[in-house]
Each structure stands twice: as C-alpha cells, then as structure tokens.
Scaffold this motif. Structure first.
Motif, PDB file in Angstrom:
ATOM      1  N   MET A   1     -29.618 -39.714 -39.358  1.00  0.00           N
ATOM      2  CA  MET A   1     -30.234 -40.004 -38.209  1.00  0.00           C
ATOM      3  C   MET A   1     -30.549 -38.769 -37.223  1.00  0.00           C
ATOM      4  SD  MET A   1     -28.446 -42.165 -35.140  1.00  0.00           S
ATOM      5  CE  MET A   1     -27.023 -40.911 -34.683  1.00  0.00           C
ATOM      6  N   SER A   2     -31.495 -38.858 -37.199  1.00  0.00           N
ATOM      7  CA  SER A   2     -31.384 -37.384 -36.058  1.00  0.00           C
ATOM      8  C   SER A   2     -32.350 -38.657 -34.570  1.00  0.00           C
ATOM      9  CB  SER A   2     -33.334 -37.075 -37.066  1.00  0.00           C
ATOM     10  OG  SER A   2     -33.304 -36.674 -37.995  1.00  0.00           O
ATOM     11  N   ILE A   3     -32.253 -37.266 -33.281  1.00  0.00           N
ATOM     12  CA  ILE A   3     -32.612 -38.190 -32.051  1.00  0.00           C
ATOM     13  C   ILE A   3     -33.221 -36.849 -31.907  1.00  0.00           C
ATOM     14  CG2 ILE A   3     -31.745 -38.139 -29.891  1.00  0.00           C
ATOM     15  CD1 ILE A   3     -28.785 -38.710 -31.353  1.00  0.00           C
ATOM     16  N   VAL A   4     -34.358 -37.787 -31.151  1.00  0.00           N
ATOM     17  CA  VAL A   4     -35.983 -36.919 -30.234  1.00  0.00           C
ATOM     18  C   VAL A   4     -35.095 -37.253 -28.823  1.00  0.00           C
ATOM     19  CG1 VAL A   4     -37.633 -36.836 -29.573  1.00  0.00           C
ATOM     20  CG2 VAL A   4     -37.003 -37.259 -32.472  1.00  0.00           C
ATOM     21  N   LEU A   5     -34.549 -36.447 -28.229  1.00  0.00           N
ATOM     22  CA  LEU A   5     -34.446 -35.920 -27.205  1.00  0.00           C
ATOM     23  C   LEU A   5     -35.430 -34.702 -25.576  1.00  0.00           C
ATOM     24  CD1 LEU A   5     -32.487 -36.346 -24.840  1.00  0.00           C
ATOM     25  CD2 LEU A   5     -31.120 -34.441 -25.027  1.00  0.00           C
ATOM     26  N   ASP A   6     -35.864 -36.257 -24.945  1.00  0.00           N
ATOM     27  CA  ASP A   6     -37.795 -35.497 -23.812  1.00  0.00           C
ATOM     28  C   ASP A   6     -36.582 -34.602 -22.779  1.00  0.00           C
ATOM     29  OD1 ASP A   6     -38.951 -35.049 -21.739  1.00  0.00           O
ATOM     30  OD2 ASP A   6     -39.069 -36.908 -21.557  1.00  0.00           O
ATOM     31  N   ALA A   7     -36.667 -33.204 -22.977  1.00  0.00           N
ATOM     32  CA  ALA A   7     -35.376 -32.323 -22.092  1.00  0.00           C
ATOM     33  C   ALA A   7     -36.555 -31.875 -20.994  1.00  0.00           C
ATOM     34  CB  ALA A   7     -35.304 -30.731 -23.191  1.00  0.00           C
ATOM     35  N   MET A   8     -37.314 -33.146 -20.526  1.00  0.00           N
ATOM     36  CA  MET A   8     -37.596 -32.491 -19.399  1.00  0.00           C
ATOM     37  C   MET A   8     -37.990 -33.852 -18.358  1.00  0.00           C
ATOM     38  SD  MET A   8     -38.369 -29.996 -20.802  1.00  0.00           S
ATOM     39  CE  MET A   8     -39.398 -28.318 -19.136  1.00  0.00           C
ATOM     40  N   GLY A   9     -37.212 -34.741 -18.412  1.00  0.00           N
ATOM     41  CA  GLY A   9     -37.012 -36.056 -18.357  1.00  0.00           C
ATOM     42  C   GLY A   9     -36.473 -36.463 -17.240  1.00  0.00           C
ATOM     43  N   SER A  10     -35.355 -35.376 -16.763  1.00  0.00           N
ATOM     44  CA  SER A  10     -34.447 -35.350 -16.040  1.00  0.00           C
ATOM     45  C   SER A  10     -34.738 -35.089 -14.478  1.00  0.00           C
ATOM     46  CB  SER A  10     -32.974 -35.731 -16.125  1.00  0.00           C
ATOM     47  OG  SER A  10     -33.132 -33.920 -16.080  1.00  0.00           O
ATOM     48  N   ASP A  11     -33.812 -35.521 -13.073  1.00  0.00           N
ATOM     49  CA  ASP A  11     -34.238 -35.140 -11.732  1.00  0.00           C
ATOM     50  C   ASP A  11     -33.635 -33.099 -11.730  1.00  0.00           C
ATOM     51  OD1 ASP A  11     -34.791 -37.181 -10.769  1.00  0.00           O
ATOM     52  OD2 ASP A  11     -33.083 -37.554  -9.715  1.00  0.00           O
ATOM     53  N   ASP A  12     -32.433 -33.251 -12.957  1.00  0.00           N
ATOM     54  CA  ASP A  12     -32.355 -31.640 -13.140  1.00  0.00           C
ATOM     55  C   ASP A  12     -32.881 -30.840 -14.022  1.00  0.00           C
ATOM     56  OD1 ASP A  12     -30.730 -32.098 -10.348  1.00  0.00           O
ATOM     57  OD2 ASP A  12     -29.684 -33.120 -11.458  1.00  0.00           O
ATOM     58  N   PHE A  13     -33.352 -31.478 -14.802  1.00  0.00           N
ATOM     59  CA  PHE A  13     -33.658 -30.800 -16.289  1.00  0.00           C
ATOM     60  C   PHE A  13     -34.367 -29.044 -15.942  1.00  0.00           C
ATOM     61  CE2 PHE A  13     -38.529 -31.582 -14.343  1.00  0.00           C
ATOM     62  CZ  PHE A  13     -39.177 -30.369 -14.947  1.00  0.00           C
ATOM     63  N   PRO A  14     -33.992 -28.680 -17.230  1.00  0.00           N
ATOM     64  CA  PRO A  14     -33.507 -28.847 -18.786  1.00  0.00           C
ATOM     65  C   PRO A  14     -31.910 -28.850 -18.661  1.00  0.00           C
ATOM     66  CG  PRO A  14     -34.875 -26.948 -19.058  1.00  0.00           C
ATOM     67  CD  PRO A  14     -34.626 -27.093 -17.647  1.00  0.00           C
ATOM     68  N   LEU A  15     -31.272 -28.311 -18.223  1.00  0.00           N
ATOM     69  CA  LEU A  15     -29.996 -28.183 -18.447  1.00  0.00           C
ATOM     70  C   LEU A  15     -29.358 -28.739 -18.894  1.00  0.00           C
ATOM     71  CD1 LEU A  15     -27.899 -25.851 -17.975  1.00  0.00           C
ATOM     72  CD2 LEU A  15     -27.399 -26.566 -15.818  1.00  0.00           C
ATOM     73  N   PRO A  16     -28.789 -29.940 -17.990  1.00  0.00           N
ATOM     74  CA  PRO A  16     -28.416 -30.936 -18.642  1.00  0.00           C
ATOM     75  C   PRO A  16     -28.774 -31.978 -19.999  1.00  0.00           C
ATOM     76  CG  PRO A  16     -29.382 -32.267 -16.590  1.00  0.00           C
ATOM     77  CD  PRO A  16     -29.624 -30.508 -16.829  1.00  0.00           C
ATOM     78  N   GLU A  17     -30.407 -31.680 -19.813  1.00  0.00           N
ATOM     79  CA  GLU A  17     -30.163 -32.238 -21.129  1.00  0.00           C
ATOM     80  C   GLU A  17     -30.179 -31.403 -22.571  1.00  0.00           C
ATOM     81  OE1 GLU A  17     -33.212 -34.537 -19.111  1.00  0.00           O
ATOM     82  OE2 GLU A  17     -32.253 -32.152 -18.637  1.00  0.00           O
ATOM     83  N   VAL A  18     -30.218 -29.728 -22.169  1.00  0.00           N
ATOM     84  CA  VAL A  18     -29.648 -28.900 -23.524  1.00  0.00           C
ATOM     85  C   VAL A  18     -28.130 -29.033 -24.095  1.00  0.00           C
ATOM     86  CG1 VAL A  18     -29.428 -26.140 -23.826  1.00  0.00           C
ATOM     87  CG2 VAL A  18     -32.093 -27.211 -22.812  1.00  0.00           C
ATOM     88  N   SER A  19     -27.248 -29.291 -22.393  1.00  0.00           N
ATOM     89  CA  SER A  19     -26.334 -29.385 -22.726  1.00  0.00           C
ATOM     90  C   SER A  19     -25.959 -30.752 -23.705  1.00  0.00           C
ATOM     91  CB  SER A  19     -25.356 -29.529 -21.487  1.00  0.00           C
ATOM     92  OG  SER A  19     -25.914 -28.357 -20.545  1.00  0.00           O
ATOM     93  N   ALA A  20     -26.884 -31.454 -22.833  1.00  0.00           N
ATOM     94  CA  ALA A  20     -26.198 -33.240 -24.122  1.00  0.00           C
ATOM     95  C   ALA A  20     -26.948 -32.819 -25.921  1.00  0.00           C
ATOM     96  CB  ALA A  20     -26.908 -33.790 -23.460  1.00  0.00           C
TER      97      ALA A  20
END
Length: 97
Positions: A1-20
C-alpha cells in the motif's frame, strides 16, 4: 500500500502534513508520497529523521481558500490536489508497493 498526501491542504500547511507523513511511514511501514511545493516541504522534512519511505513530489501551485474552485482548478492545473489525484489514479505508481 502507498499513500498520497496533499501537503498543502490544511490551514497550517505544510508542518502538520510533513509530521504526519513521517509518523505514518514508520507506523504503517508504507510509502508516503508528500505532494506540494518542494521548497516549503524539504526544509521541514530535513528536520525529521530520514525515512526513505517518505518521497516528495513537487506540485508548484496551491489552491487557496479564496480561489473559485472550478475556474482556478483548471487555471492552476499543477496544484497539489490535482497532482496527488493523478498519482492516486495511476495504477503503475503503486505497482509493487
């Protein structure tokens, strides 16, 4: 399995996406494709423990909250959401993952 994550999608991007992405790659032992502006993502990723399961995919454009979705999605064809969606649709990308 692989996951594609939009790292620019949250209000606080991209720190939470990178950490996640780093946490998910380790916990799930899976490949995470982090999609967004490489110049914003790479410095944050460099602060985390190196993990070859996290791969940056450059998408130069961002859909902003103030953008009109239909018009700007076409005008900003290389936005992180569109690039990630194309990746998720591609069966070749995940072959053998």
């Amino acid at each position: 399995m692989s996951i594609v994550l939009d790292a620019m999608g949250s209000d606080d991007f991209p720190l939470p996406e990178v950490s996640a992405a780093v946490q998910a790659a380790e916990l799930l032992d899976t490949k995470i494709f982090l999609v967004g502006q490489k110049e914003k993502l790479q410095p944050l990723l460099d602060q985390k423990p190196k993990d070859s399961r996290v791969e940056l995919v450059h998408a130069p454009e961002i859909l902003e909250m103030t953008d009109k979705p239909a018009r700007n999605a076409r005008r900003k064809a290389d936005n992180s959401m569109a690039v990630g969606y194309k990746m998720a649709k591609s069966k070749d990308l995940f072959h053998g993952s």
